[in-house]
Scaffold this motif. Structure first.
Motif, PDB file in Angstrom:
ATOM      1  N   SER A   6      19.508  43.019  44.320  1.00 47.29           N
ATOM      2  CA  SER A   6      19.480  42.033  43.244  1.00 47.29           C
ATOM      3  C   SER A   6      20.464  42.452  42.161  1.00 47.29           C
ATOM      4  O   SER A   6      21.015  43.553  42.195  1.00 47.29           O
ATOM      5  CB  SER A   6      18.067  41.922  42.666  1.00 47.29           C
ATOM      6  N   GLY A   7      20.679  41.545  41.195  1.00 40.85           N
ATOM      7  CA  GLY A   7      21.518  41.874  40.057  1.00 40.85           C
ATOM      8  C   GLY A   7      22.880  41.212  40.037  1.00 40.85           C
ATOM      9  O   GLY A   7      23.623  41.346  39.074  1.00 40.85           O
ATOM     10  N   GLY A   8      23.218  40.521  41.112  1.00 43.16           N
ATOM     11  CA  GLY A   8      24.500  39.833  41.138  1.00 43.16           C
ATOM     12  C   GLY A   8      24.517  38.653  40.192  1.00 43.16           C
ATOM     13  O   GLY A   8      23.497  38.270  39.617  1.00 43.16           O
ATOM     14  N   GLY A   9      25.698  38.079  40.032  1.00 44.27           N
ATOM     15  CA  GLY A   9      25.816  36.932  39.156  1.00 44.27           C
ATOM     16  C   GLY A   9      27.264  36.625  38.848  1.00 44.27           C
ATOM     17  O   GLY A   9      28.176  37.165  39.479  1.00 44.27           O
ATOM     18  N   LEU A  10      27.448  35.759  37.880  1.00 47.95           N
ATOM     19  CA  LEU A  10      28.772  35.343  37.434  1.00 47.95           C
ATOM     20  C   LEU A  10      29.075  36.037  36.112  1.00 47.95           C
ATOM     21  O   LEU A  10      28.279  35.970  35.175  1.00 47.95           O
ATOM     22  CB  LEU A  10      28.824  33.824  37.267  1.00 47.95           C
ATOM     23  N   VAL A  11      30.230  36.678  36.038  1.00 45.91           N
ATOM     24  CA  VAL A  11      30.614  37.396  34.825  1.00 45.91           C
ATOM     25  C   VAL A  11      32.108  37.242  34.612  1.00 45.91           C
ATOM     26  O   VAL A  11      32.866  37.064  35.576  1.00 45.91           O
ATOM     27  CB  VAL A  11      30.215  38.884  34.938  1.00 45.91           C
ATOM     28  N   GLN A  12      32.520  37.288  33.374  1.00 46.42           N
ATOM     29  CA  GLN A  12      33.949  37.215  33.078  1.00 46.42           C
ATOM     30  C   GLN A  12      34.616  38.558  33.334  1.00 46.42           C
ATOM     31  O   GLN A  12      33.963  39.616  33.280  1.00 46.42           O
ATOM     32  CB  GLN A  12      34.161  36.805  31.626  1.00 46.42           C
ATOM     33  N   ALA A  13      35.888  38.516  33.586  1.00 43.94           N
ATOM     34  CA  ALA A  13      36.653  39.744  33.765  1.00 43.94           C
ATOM     35  C   ALA A  13      36.471  40.651  32.554  1.00 43.94           C
ATOM     36  O   ALA A  13      36.471  40.187  31.414  1.00 43.94           O
ATOM     37  CB  ALA A  13      38.126  39.415  33.970  1.00 43.94           C
ATOM     38  N   GLY A  14      36.288  41.928  32.835  1.00 43.26           N
ATOM     39  CA  GLY A  14      36.032  42.890  31.780  1.00 43.26           C
ATOM     40  C   GLY A  14      34.559  43.121  31.519  1.00 43.26           C
ATOM     41  O   GLY A  14      34.197  44.065  30.799  1.00 43.26           O
TER      42      GLY A  14
END
Length: 125
Positions: A6-14
């Motif tokens: 678990s713990g995945g998702g959408l994140v911005q670069a950086g």
């Protein structure tokens, strides 16, 4: 499910994400003897080993994540973590955790015996 990631998702670069992988108490009654690893597979690419941690605490990282990712484990919680910092779009992939009592399975082309279901990590530019 033997390994639950678990713990995945959408994140911005950086940005940062922390993946967790919990081992089944019935399958991994002695979690501390298991070597653990995180793999990833991006669309159209082969699966690659990202990081591995041995039962004794030794760590290996693929070159592209060194200095940005950290693998750790908590044997009492039967959990392995992957802290991912300074994420890049090229880190986008499905991430899988794996377990095997044979450390060689994480240092050669042979695959570990046990796999989790995968968690999607998407890094936007």
């Amino acid at each position: 499910v033997q390994l639950q990631a678990s713990g995945g998702g959408l994140v911005q670069a950086g940005g940062s994400l922390r993946l967790s992988c919990v081992a089944s108490r019935t399958i991994f009654s002695v979690f501390s003897i298991q070597n653990m690893g995180w793999y990833r597979q991006a669309p159209g690419k082969q699966r690659e080993l990202v990081a591995a941690i041995s039962s004794g605490g030794s760590r290996n990282y693929t070159e592209s994540v060194k200095g940005r990712f950290t693998i750790s484990r908590d044997n009492a919680k039967k959990t392995v973590y992957l802290q991912m910092n300074s994420l890049k779009p090229e880190d986008t992939a499905v991430y899988y955790c794996a377990a095997d009592p044979r450390w060689g399975r994480f240092t050669t082309a042979q695959a570990p015996a046990h796999w989790g279901q995968g968690t999607q990590v998407t890094v936007s530019s």
